[in-house]
Design a protein around this motif. Sequence first.
Motif, mmCIF file in Angstrom:
data_model
loop_
_atom_site.group_PDB
_atom_site.id
_atom_site.type_symbol
_atom_site.label_atom_id
_atom_site.label_comp_id
_atom_site.label_asym_id
_atom_site.label_seq_id
_atom_site.Cartn_x
_atom_site.Cartn_y
_atom_site.Cartn_z
ATOM 1 N N LYS A 118 3.861 -3.607 12.283
ATOM 2 C CA LYS A 118 3.947 -4.277 10.663
ATOM 3 C C LYS A 118 3.586 -5.431 11.044
ATOM 4 O O LYS A 118 4.279 -6.328 11.993
ATOM 5 C CB LYS A 118 5.556 -4.357 10.608
ATOM 6 C CG LYS A 118 5.993 -4.868 9.106
ATOM 7 C CD LYS A 118 7.358 -4.716 8.810
ATOM 8 C CE LYS A 118 7.810 -4.938 7.580
ATOM 9 N NZ LYS A 118 8.046 -6.257 7.101
ATOM 10 N N VAL A 214 -1.573 -3.747 1.312
ATOM 11 C CA VAL A 214 -0.866 -2.440 1.914
ATOM 12 C C VAL A 214 0.345 -2.602 2.576
ATOM 13 O O VAL A 214 1.410 -1.895 2.330
ATOM 14 C CB VAL A 214 -1.878 -1.581 2.833
ATOM 15 C CG1 VAL A 214 -1.004 -0.399 3.339
ATOM 16 C CG2 VAL A 214 -3.077 -1.234 2.154
ATOM 17 N N PRO A 215 0.753 -3.357 3.586
ATOM 18 C CA PRO A 215 0.234 -4.221 4.607
ATOM 19 C C PRO A 215 0.532 -3.214 5.831
ATOM 20 O O PRO A 215 1.647 -3.257 6.340
ATOM 21 C CB PRO A 215 1.026 -5.285 4.734
ATOM 22 C CG PRO A 215 2.299 -5.128 4.143
ATOM 23 C CD PRO A 215 2.183 -3.867 3.423
ATOM 24 N N GLN A 216 -0.635 -2.957 6.661
ATOM 25 C CA GLN A 216 -0.465 -2.109 7.822
ATOM 26 C C GLN A 216 -2.102 -1.900 8.130
ATOM 27 O O GLN A 216 -3.040 -2.311 7.370
ATOM 28 C CB GLN A 216 0.270 -0.745 7.636
ATOM 29 C CG GLN A 216 -0.541 0.226 6.586
ATOM 30 C CD GLN A 216 -0.145 1.848 6.624
ATOM 31 O OE1 GLN A 216 -0.881 2.464 6.346
ATOM 32 N NE2 GLN A 216 0.885 1.765 7.040
ATOM 33 N N THR A 218 -4.437 0.915 9.215
ATOM 34 C CA THR A 218 -5.025 2.490 9.208
ATOM 35 C C THR A 218 -6.448 2.605 9.365
ATOM 36 O O THR A 218 -6.883 1.754 8.823
ATOM 37 C CB THR A 218 -4.578 3.485 7.921
ATOM 38 O OG1 THR A 218 -3.191 2.889 7.704
ATOM 39 C CG2 THR A 218 -4.372 4.683 8.396
#
Lengths: 306, 357
Positions: A118, A214-216, A218
Amino acid sequence: MDLSAINPVLLIASLMVAATPLLLAAVGELVVEKAGVLNLGVEGMMIVGAIAGFATAVESGSPLLGFVVAAIAGAALSTLFAILTQFAQANQVASGLSLTLFGLGLSALMGQSYVGIKPPQMQDIHFPLLSDLPVVGPILFTHDIILYFGIALTAAIWAVLKYSRVGLILRAVGENHDAAHALGYKVLRIRVLAILFGGACAGMGGAYISLIRVPQWTEGMTAGIGWIALALVVFASWKPWRVLLGAYLFGGVTVVQLNLQAAGVAIPVEYLAMSPYLITIVVLVILSADKSSAPAALGRNFHASR
Amino acid sequence: MKLTKLLTGAAMALGLATSAMAEDKTKVGFVYVGPVGDGGWTYEHDQGRKAVVAEFGDKVETVYVENVAEGPDAERVITQMALQGADLIFTTSFGYMDPTINVAKKFPNVKFEHATGYKRADNVSTYSARFYEGRAVQGTIAGHMTKSNIVGYIGSYPIPEVIRGINSAYLHAKKVNPDVTFKIVWAFTWFDPAKEADAAKVLIEQGADVILQHTDSTAPQAAAQAAGNVITFGQASDMAEYGPLPRVSSIIDNWAPYYIARTKAVMDGTWTSVDTWDGIGPGMVGIGEISDAVPAEVKAEALALKDAIANGSYHPFTGPINKQDGSAWLADGEIADDGTLAGMNFFVEGIEGDIPQ
C-alpha cells in the motif's frame, strides 16, 4: 431503477480523478506532436512512470517525490526514443511501438517486489473557506495537488503555444522543419526537449494511476490508457482545451456509466460500456469541423543534410 | 517427384526430431489472459505451473505466454506453442474456448486442456472449479456483515461462471439477511485495475459496504481499503496482503494437483479427454483464512457451511429456488444438475437488473 442512489457531487469529484491520468499523458503528447514527432510509446512511458513513482513513494514515504521521480523516469525512457529517432533516424512509428513493449516489460521487472504493497496516501488540499462551500467545495476544492497541476499545465501549454515566442518556434518546427532550420532554429534540440517533456507528463500520468486512482501496483495496470491519450490528441485537433474536454468527457462517461449500471438503469450494458469511446469521439469530431489539421511535419524525421 | 521426396524426408526428420525430444522432456504450455503478477487468477495458474516444475524437475519443460487477448490472437499463440513442440497445452480463460478447439483440430497429437469452457474433443479436456461453492460461503459472511444491506458485485463478463457466482452469493446472503440487495456492475474486462477500482468506488459511493469481485486484479481491494468501513473477499488468490480489513476471506483456486496429475498422464501415455469440475471437497477451491474482523459466530457458521459443502451433505443450489421472473426452477429439496449450472444464463428471484445478452 433508482437514480437517487447516484450522488452527483461524488460523481463529478470522481470523474475528475478518473480523467487526470489521461489528461496528463495527452497534453504531454500534444506538445510532442506539435513539434512534429509522433511518439507511440505513451503507454510504455506511463507504466514505467507508474512503477517508478510507486516505488519511490513507498521507499521515501513521500507521494510528491514519487511524482517527481515518475516524471524523471518517463523522460528517461523517452530519451531512448529521442536518440533512436532524432539521432539514429529510426522510424518513429516502430520506435514508439517498441518503446511501449519495452516499457511494459521493464515495469514488470521493476515492480516484482512491489505487488500488494500500500503506498503512502496523497493528502487532499484543503482550501480555507472554499473547501467548505456546499456542493462546489467537494467538487472543485478537495482534490490532490496533481489534479490541479494537470489543469494548470493544460492552461500553461495553451498559453505558451498560442502567445509565446517559444510556442511559435515549436509550432514552426512541427509544421516545416526545413524552414525552421533555415531560420537558424535548432530543430533537433527543440524536438528532443519536446519529447522529454512528453515523457515526463506521461510518467506523471502513470504515477497518478498507481498512487492515487487505484492506488497499488499491478503489472500492466495502465491497461491501454496511453493509447486512448494518443487518440484523444488527434480527435482534439491538437488543441489543449479540447484535450481537457475530451479527457473529462471520457473519464466522466466512464464513471457515469458505472454509476448508471449500479443504479440499475434500463439501458443495455453493452451500450453503456461503449459510451465513453463513442461520446468522446462524436463530440470531438463535431468540434473539429473547423478543419484544423495535423502539424505538417508530423512523423517525419529531420536531418540537416537533406 | 523429387520435391515430394524431399518434403517427406524433411517431415520425417522433423517427426523424428520432435519424438526424440519428447522422450527426454515433456513440454507443457500455458496461455494466460493477464500478467502473472496480477495477484489473482493468472497468478494462481502460474503457481500451478511452478508446482509442475517442482514435481517433475528436469523431466518437464514449461512455457507460458501472458496477456493473451481472447479471440484470434489466442489462436495464433496456441498454434505457435503447438508448433514449438508442446505436448500438453493449458488455455486458462473462458474466451480461449473456440481458439483451443480450432487449434486442437490441426494438432491431433497434442493434448489440450481448456479452463472453464464446455467444448471438448478427443484431444481437448475441460476443467474448472466449482467457485460457486466458495461464493456461498462469501454470501453468508456478506449477508451477516453488511450494515447498509447493499452488497456491490463487480462482474467481468456475463458468462455462466460469473452468473453462477452472483446467484450463489445472493441466495446465501439472502438466507441470513432477508433485506439484502445486490448492486451489480459489469466491467467487461478480466483485468483493468483502473476500471475495477472505479467500479468499486462507484458501488461504495452508492452505499455498498461489501464488495464482491469477479475480476482478476487486487484494485477493488485497494479502493475498499481507501474508502474504509468496507469489506471485500480475495478473488482467485488469497490476497492476504489486504487483510484483516478490508479482505475478510477469499476464494483460492488451487490448480497445482490437477496440473501435476494431467502432466503425469501425458508422460505415462494415459491421458484421455475428460471433463473435470471439482469444488471445495477435492481441494480445487480453497477458502482463505476468515479474518478476526468477522464475529466468531459468523465465522463458525461460514465454516460449517464450507464443511457441509465439502462432505457433500449440502449443495449451494438446493430448491426451492425461483428464477428472476418468478417461474419455478428447483422444487423444494431438488438439487440443480450440472448441465443447468454449466450453462446458467438467468438470475434467481430477488436479484434486480438484467443480464447483458
